[in-house]
Enzyme design. Structure first.
Site, mmCIF file in Angstrom:
data_model
loop_
_atom_site.group_PDB
_atom_site.id
_atom_site.type_symbol
_atom_site.label_atom_id
_atom_site.label_comp_id
_atom_site.label_asym_id
_atom_site.label_seq_id
_atom_site.Cartn_x
_atom_site.Cartn_y
_atom_site.Cartn_z
ATOM 1 N N MET A 46 46.695 -26.229 18.552
ATOM 2 C CA MET A 46 47.488 -27.231 17.392
ATOM 3 C C MET A 46 47.307 -28.594 17.953
ATOM 4 S SD MET A 46 50.513 -25.265 15.499
ATOM 5 C CE MET A 46 51.764 -25.482 16.904
ATOM 6 N N GLY A 52 46.989 -26.586 30.334
ATOM 7 C CA GLY A 52 46.886 -25.315 29.689
ATOM 8 C C GLY A 52 45.784 -24.790 29.085
ATOM 9 N N HIS A 53 45.534 -25.754 27.802
ATOM 10 C CA HIS A 53 44.560 -25.740 26.839
ATOM 11 C C HIS A 53 43.206 -25.763 27.364
ATOM 12 C CE1 HIS A 53 47.714 -27.417 24.239
ATOM 13 N NE2 HIS A 53 47.536 -26.210 23.437
ATOM 14 N N GLN A 77 53.584 -22.050 10.215
ATOM 15 C CA GLN A 77 54.107 -21.328 11.088
ATOM 16 C C GLN A 77 55.627 -21.935 11.750
ATOM 17 O OE1 GLN A 77 50.488 -21.695 13.669
ATOM 18 N NE2 GLN A 77 52.043 -21.861 15.591
ATOM 19 N N GLY A 163 46.901 -18.140 25.208
ATOM 20 C CA GLY A 163 47.523 -18.443 26.570
ATOM 21 C C GLY A 163 48.506 -17.090 26.531
ATOM 22 N N GLU A 164 48.877 -16.596 27.567
ATOM 23 C CA GLU A 164 49.805 -15.620 27.824
ATOM 24 C C GLU A 164 51.312 -16.275 27.712
ATOM 25 O OE1 GLU A 164 47.355 -12.322 30.407
ATOM 26 O OE2 GLU A 164 48.985 -13.381 31.411
ATOM 27 N N ASP A 166 52.478 -17.433 25.253
ATOM 28 C CA ASP A 166 52.742 -17.111 23.776
ATOM 29 C C ASP A 166 52.327 -15.666 23.756
ATOM 30 O OD1 ASP A 166 53.725 -19.409 22.750
ATOM 31 O OD2 ASP A 166 51.707 -20.211 22.873
ATOM 32 N N LEU A 204 53.559 -24.983 31.132
ATOM 33 C CA LEU A 204 52.908 -26.139 30.530
ATOM 34 C C LEU A 204 53.146 -26.078 29.001
ATOM 35 C CD1 LEU A 204 49.525 -27.259 32.170
ATOM 36 C CD2 LEU A 204 51.943 -27.869 32.646
ATOM 37 N N ARG A 207 55.423 -29.031 24.055
ATOM 38 C CA ARG A 207 56.630 -29.585 23.692
ATOM 39 C C ARG A 207 57.513 -30.066 24.808
ATOM 40 N NH1 ARG A 207 56.518 -24.933 19.876
ATOM 41 N NH2 ARG A 207 56.551 -25.848 17.764
HETATM 42 O O1 PAF Z 1 49.354 -20.994 19.701
HETATM 43 C C1 PAF Z 1 49.061 -22.090 19.125
HETATM 44 O O2 PAF Z 1 48.724 -23.232 19.461
HETATM 45 C C2 PAF Z 1 48.984 -21.657 17.779
HETATM 46 O O3 PAF Z 1 50.210 -20.694 17.321
HETATM 47 C C3 PAF Z 1 47.722 -21.115 16.948
HETATM 48 C C4 PAF Z 1 47.230 -19.856 17.753
HETATM 49 C C5 PAF Z 1 46.569 -22.130 17.346
HETATM 50 C C6 PAF Z 1 47.861 -20.852 15.448
HETATM 51 O O4 PAF Z 1 48.080 -21.925 14.861
#
Ligand code: PAF
Length: 301
Positions: A46, A52-53, A77, A163-164, A166, A204, A207
């Site tokens: 997002m 982390g990304h 979401q 990522g783990e 989530d 990380l 938020r």
């Molecule tokens: O983890 C996220 O950033 C979001 O939930 C995702 C997987 C990109 C879906 O919008």
């Protein structure tokens, strides 16, 4: 910086530069072009990218020839009282970071490209989406499953990485891929990448940017408290006692509230009241300052 935003794919003088695409037709051409010369990995995000990304992107490099990253703040979401409006948006900076990582394609659809007028379809996964964040954020995982299913169909990746941090989201997406017999990617090609942490152990998260300096310092109580609870459970403490002590410790450290602190089976996410054979993980969500932080750790550290 060669990355530039356009409503169409950007190619600079034939150099395989990052292509930033915001509409479906140019996306299809860009994807076809990349798939003609190898495999494609997708890292859905997002935006508001952090280390982390970028770790997911680096892991993607080992998994496929080309990397695509999607950037879309998915309204479906977010609950009505959640942080959709203030969720950090920094597309140009994100594209620069991704270009530096050698990403081939950034898919950054606008709202109308993702959910055109009359859009009426949703994906809902039961079981693994229930409890934990599913209970605290009604509709959240339906929104995630819906957008990820669309992202998979749009980008048609051979591999996708999440990522783990989530963990429940990863479980929901894998379940969806199995249940819907997805082909691109197959469920087995949905890869989890271990959580990246700050030096003090805080996971990380985009938020974390909401935290004041004082709250950021106090937030370390989350990973620290989780490690203490895990050590206690491993030493034989009753699970309910260890999680209750963890909640009390977080409140004492300055957290406003604890949404949950629970031990669950890692794969099925079934609650664990007594330790068994199946690998288990500790899951916590707690609020501090303006942020809701989540984390999870395996029982075996
Ligand atoms: O983890 C996220 O950033 C979001 O939930 C995702 C997987 C990109 C879906 O919008």
């Amino acid at each position: 910086m060669r990355a530039s935003l356009s409503r169409h794919a950007v190619l600079v003088q034939g150099v395989p530069d990052v292509q930033i695409v915001q509409q479906l037709d140019p996306l299809r051409s860009a994807v076809d072009g990349l798939k003609a010369s190898g495999t494609l990995a997708l890292v859905p995000t997002m935006g508001a990218l952090h280390e982390g990304h970028l770790t997911l992107v680096r892991a993607a490099r080992a998994a496929a020839t080309h990397i695509a990253v999607s950037i879309f703040v998915n309204p479906r979401q977010f609950g009505p009282k959640e942080d959709l409006a203030r969720y950090p948006r920094q597309l140009e900076r994100d594209c620069e970071l991704l270009e530096a990582e050698g990403v081939a394609l950034v898919w950054a659809p606008d709202l109308a490209a993702m959910y055109p007028a009359g859009y009426a379809t949703g994906v809902s996964v039961s079981g693994v989406s229930e409890g934990l964040c599913g209970e605290m954020r009604p509709g959240h995982f339906d929104g995630v499953a819906t957008v990820v299913c669309k992202l998979f169909n749009q980008v048609r990746p051979d591999v996708a990485l999440f990522g783990e941090k989530d963990w429940q989201q990863l479980a929901v997406i894998r379940r969806m891929a199995r249940d819907l017999d997805l082909v691109l990617p197959r469920a087995e090609a949905i890869l989890g990448v271990p959580t990246v942490r700050e030096a003090d152990g805080l996971a990380l998260s985009s938020r974390n940017a909401y935290l004041s300096e004082a709250d950021r310092k106090a937030a370390v109580a989350l990973p620290d408290g989780m490690k203490v609870a895990i050590a206690a459970i491993r030493a034989g403490a009753p699970i309910a006692e260890a999680t209750a002590a963890l909640k009390a410790g977080l409140t004492a450290a300055g957290f406003a509230s604890v949404d949950y602190a629970e031990l669950r089976e890692a794969a099925s996410l079934v609650s664990v009241e007594v330790l068994g054979e199946a690998p288990a993980r500790l899951f916590v969500a707690a609020r501090i300052g303006g942020a809701r932080l989540i984390d999870n750790m395996p029982l075996v550290l």
